[in-house]
Design a protein around this motif. Sequence first.
Motif, PDB file in Angstrom:
ATOM      1  N   ARG A  89     110.175  62.184 -72.665  1.00 59.95           N
ATOM      2  CA  ARG A  89     109.202  62.204 -71.562  1.00 59.95           C
ATOM      3  C   ARG A  89     107.839  62.699 -72.045  1.00 59.95           C
ATOM      4  O   ARG A  89     106.798  62.173 -71.651  1.00 59.95           O
ATOM      5  CB  ARG A  89     109.709  63.084 -70.424  1.00 59.95           C
ATOM      6  N   LEU A  90     107.861  63.718 -72.890  1.00 56.54           N
ATOM      7  CA  LEU A  90     106.596  64.249 -73.423  1.00 56.54           C
ATOM      8  C   LEU A  90     105.942  63.242 -74.376  1.00 56.54           C
ATOM      9  O   LEU A  90     104.717  63.089 -74.378  1.00 56.54           O
ATOM     10  CB  LEU A  90     106.841  65.599 -74.109  1.00 56.54           C
ATOM     11  N   ALA A 110     106.240  60.045 -74.091  1.00 56.03           N
ATOM     12  CA  ALA A 110     105.726  58.999 -73.201  1.00 56.03           C
ATOM     13  C   ALA A 110     104.386  59.396 -72.588  1.00 56.03           C
ATOM     14  O   ALA A 110     103.596  58.534 -72.219  1.00 56.03           O
ATOM     15  CB  ALA A 110     106.747  58.697 -72.107  1.00 56.03           C
ATOM     16  N   GLN A 111     104.128  60.696 -72.496  1.00 59.51           N
ATOM     17  CA  GLN A 111     102.848  61.179 -71.982  1.00 59.51           C
ATOM     18  C   GLN A 111     101.786  61.220 -73.075  1.00 59.51           C
ATOM     19  O   GLN A 111     100.652  61.616 -72.823  1.00 59.51           O
ATOM     20  CB  GLN A 111     103.025  62.582 -71.398  1.00 59.51           C
ATOM     21  N   GLY A 112     102.172  60.847 -74.298  1.00 57.48           N
ATOM     22  CA  GLY A 112     101.215  60.802 -75.403  1.00 57.48           C
ATOM     23  C   GLY A 112     101.066  62.101 -76.169  1.00 57.48           C
ATOM     24  O   GLY A 112     100.108  62.286 -76.917  1.00 57.48           O
ATOM     25  N   ARG A 113     102.001  63.005 -76.002  1.00 58.03           N
ATOM     26  CA  ARG A 113     101.908  64.307 -76.674  1.00 58.03           C
ATOM     27  C   ARG A 113     102.263  64.178 -78.158  1.00 58.03           C
ATOM     28  O   ARG A 113     103.129  63.404 -78.542  1.00 58.03           O
ATOM     29  CB  ARG A 113     102.861  65.313 -76.031  1.00 58.03           C
ATOM     30  N   ALA A 154     107.051  55.200 -74.602  1.00 56.43           N
ATOM     31  CA  ALA A 154     106.452  55.240 -73.258  1.00 56.43           C
ATOM     32  C   ALA A 154     106.907  54.062 -72.417  1.00 56.43           C
ATOM     33  O   ALA A 154     107.278  54.237 -71.253  1.00 56.43           O
ATOM     34  CB  ALA A 154     104.918  55.246 -73.382  1.00 56.43           C
ATOM     35  N   ARG A 210     109.119  54.267 -68.939  1.00 57.24           N
ATOM     36  CA  ARG A 210     108.615  53.735 -67.669  1.00 57.24           C
ATOM     37  C   ARG A 210     109.679  52.864 -67.042  1.00 57.24           C
ATOM     38  O   ARG A 210     109.852  52.801 -65.871  1.00 57.24           O
ATOM     39  CB  ARG A 210     107.348  52.911 -67.885  1.00 57.24           C
TER      40      ARG A 210
END
Length: 193
Positions: A147-148, A150-153, A189, A193
């Motif tokens: 999840r992180l 996927a947020q671009g972290r 990501a 989604r």
Amino acid sequence: LLDLERFAEADALIDRLGEMEGTSWQPYWGSVDWLRARRIVADGGVSGSASDRSDTVAEALRRFEAALDDDRFPLPRALTLRDYGVVLAGLGRSEEARKALDQALAIVRRIGAGAYEPGIRDALSTVAESEQDLLASLTNREMEIGRLLAQGRSNQEIAAELFVATATVRYHVSNLLRKLQLNRRSEVARMFR
């Protein structure tokens, strides 16, 4: 003929079309490469053990890609993309499968060939289901890191947020990519989604 498993007749017809291609037969409804790729798939050439099928898989993919080089005729291109996407999905290459199927769907919508949409949507649903199965194989920590991602972290940002070492994050990212059958972290990501 392929769908009816009448392979000998299909082989004869494909060979005949190959001889006529570009002269008395034009690829308005598909190319010989597409037909040959479909023939390999119909014969089970992309199923079985990896060692038994590597040459036939490579040949089928090569034929699909050669057929996709010709973009003059939208409907045959969409049908080739559909079949190519189904094969890619069967090989566990869901990101590539989704891309091919999305392109096929866009083409049939653009040209008003709505009768082909349900088949393409079904194939996309199959890809989504296989992605869900892959996601279910992740541990809680891998899901959290996914999840992180996927947020671009970055790995460093994830490590700081989860209070773990960057090496631990790298380990989990590696496992996550392997389990999801992805090559790059940027692909995470879309799957999440």
